[in-house]
Motif scaffolding. Structure first.
Motif: not given
Length: 291
Positions: A153-154, A180-181, A186-188, A269-275
């Motif tokens: 993110k940074q 894997p998580s 990355l997919l998100g 996946i949600t984590e990646g999208i939100l990020m």
């Protein structure tokens, strides 16, 4: 148990799989069998998938008229062959004539007055779900994941190409399971990067290198998830959630659907999208403040 022949109907097929079967002479083998999905590897080691009737539309996939695919007596290693009219896996034949063909389209990124509030709501739900982790391993994995996602993110905020590559590589293959998580995060991210007209469009080409790296660093199912995502083919429940974040209606409904994916894949996946969307919102606020 003796396996008898069986014939079932196809329900819907992704355009990419449809085009390949139209060429005829499709051959391969069953790679893996699960309740809701059967994976096929063709002679060129390209992955395709059968999905149960209750699943949403997926990339390079055929949805079939069965609820539990693991009960069909299809086994890993079974021969597969097919054409535009039928697809046979071991003892089971799926009829394809006149089966509807679907596309997996992605909307353009359009700035939304609802995004900021929806991100806060989604983040609160996601963190609550993560707090329900039971094992010490899951707690530690989430700590490592959070640290590496923070680094990525940074790097995006600083528009640091080397940092984006390095942090993304550190996520590939991180964690156990079929996907894997780290790969799911990355997919998100790719779910947002694939949308036209978002502020970080110029960094999307970096992910071709990351996906190529993943080929040897993660398992084949997870690699193909990333490969399809980079190519713009992402399952419908995921893209529907990304779209809902930009709208006033159906946000909660789509959030619940994506969180139901896998054991923890939906959360990651949600984590990646939100990020990615949080990065876009942060940069917008900086610009509005004159920074």
């Amino acid at each position: 148990m003796e396996r008898g022949s069986m014939e079932l109907a196809g329900l819907r097929i992704h355009e990419g799989f449809h085009e390949r079967l139209k060429k005829g002479g499709f051959k391969g083998r069953v790679h893996s069998v699960f309740q809701k999905a059967v994976n096929i590897m063709d002679e060129e080691e390209v992955l395709y998938t059968l999905l149960s009737a209750e699943m949403d539309e997926g990339p390079m996939a055929l949805q079939v008229n069965a609820a539990n695919l693991s009960a069909l007596m299809i086994r890993p290693g079974d021969p597969v062959h097919g054409d535009a009219d039928r697809l046979t896996l071991g003892p089971v034949r799926f009829t394809l004539r006149d089966v509807p063909v679907y596309e997996l389209l992605q909307e353009e990124y359009v700035p939304s007055p609802f995004l900021s509030e929806n991100l806060i709501r989604a983040r609160a739900v996601l963190e609550t779900r993560k707090e329900k982790e039971q094992s010490a391993y899951e707690v530690e994995m989430n700590r490592v994941l959070k640290k590496r996602v923070s680094s990525l993110k940074q790097a995006f905020l600083e528009e640091n190409t080397d940092g984006i590559l390095s942090a993304s590589y550190s996520l590939v293959g991180l964690g156990p399971g079929l996907t894997p998580s780290g790969d799911d995060v990355l997919l998100g991210i790719l779910t947002i990067l694939n949308r036209k007209n978002h502020p970080y469009e110029q960094f999307r080409p970096l992910f071709e290198e990351i996906v190529d790296y993943a080929r040897m660093q993660t398992n084949v199912l997870s690699y193909y998830g990333l490969r399809r995502a980079y190519d713009g083919f992402i399952r419908k429940d995921i893209t529907d959630f990304a779209s809902a974040l930009l709208k006033k209606e159906k946000f909660q409904q789509e959030l619940e659907r994506i969180l139901m994916i896998g054991h923890s894949s939906g959360q990651d996946i949600t984590e990646g999208i939100l990020m990615m969307l949080e990065i876009i919102e942060t940069r917008k606020k900086e610009c509005n403040n004159g920074n």
